[in-house]
Write an enzyme that holds these catalytic residues in place. Sequence first.
Site, mmCIF file in Angstrom:
data_model
loop_
_atom_site.group_PDB
_atom_site.id
_atom_site.type_symbol
_atom_site.label_atom_id
_atom_site.label_comp_id
_atom_site.label_asym_id
_atom_site.label_seq_id
_atom_site.Cartn_x
_atom_site.Cartn_y
_atom_site.Cartn_z
ATOM 1 N N ASP A 155 -19.399 41.097 -38.229
ATOM 2 C CA ASP A 155 -18.217 41.545 -38.012
ATOM 3 C C ASP A 155 -17.966 42.785 -37.160
ATOM 4 O O ASP A 155 -18.867 43.594 -37.102
ATOM 5 C CB ASP A 155 -17.424 41.710 -39.562
ATOM 6 C CG ASP A 155 -17.300 40.579 -40.291
ATOM 7 O OD1 ASP A 155 -17.174 39.443 -39.822
ATOM 8 O OD2 ASP A 155 -17.303 40.678 -41.642
ATOM 9 N N ASP A 169 -13.116 34.694 -38.301
ATOM 10 C CA ASP A 169 -12.249 34.780 -39.170
ATOM 11 C C ASP A 169 -10.689 34.847 -38.775
ATOM 12 O O ASP A 169 -10.029 34.197 -39.417
ATOM 13 C CB ASP A 169 -12.250 36.394 -39.790
ATOM 14 C CG ASP A 169 -13.834 36.538 -40.502
ATOM 15 O OD1 ASP A 169 -14.383 35.598 -40.906
ATOM 16 O OD2 ASP A 169 -14.241 37.659 -40.508
#
Length: 196
Positions: A155, A169
Amino acid sequence: MAEAESVIGTPDSPDSPDAAGADETAAPEERPQPKGKRRIVALFAVAVLAYLLDLGSKMLVVAKLEGHEPIEVIGDLLRFEAIRNPGAAFGMGEAFTIIFTVIAAVVIAVIIRLARKLYSLPWAIALGLLLGGALGNLTDRIFRSPGVFEGAVVDFIAPKGFAVFNLADSAIVCGGILIVLLSFRGLDPDGTVHKD
């Protein structure tokens, strides 16, 4: 009646010009694809694009940002910061990495199965976003440390006061929102519209 149908064809028969989408004299490469096949192509095109953008961004983050100071993009409102996330989207459920891996694999299988009945372009886009995002994070789960099916997802998008996330995401969330909107409008994946 059967003789008339064999001469003029019926909408459901493969001999019908409407079913083929073009006359029989056209070369195979010049005939347009049936609408269902075009929607499937759209689904997989969106999925591949979402997957490649996610994969490329993660490779860049691992090569250039991991182990370095975060990069401020918009002051302190948005920055890029490399984080390894063993949990689900937005850092939730870190103890259930294998479960999230199985869920992602099931989602991918369901989308591929549903693709055969797909006749709606908006649904193709929504499912393509879900498929690309699920594949992106599943790739991390399989190939990144600490091990197969337990890998931590990369991330890096870090808005102020919000969880750190990635492009996979984002694709999953956008696809999910689009599916909700399509459902509220009464549009089904097969292209039918119903009013409740």
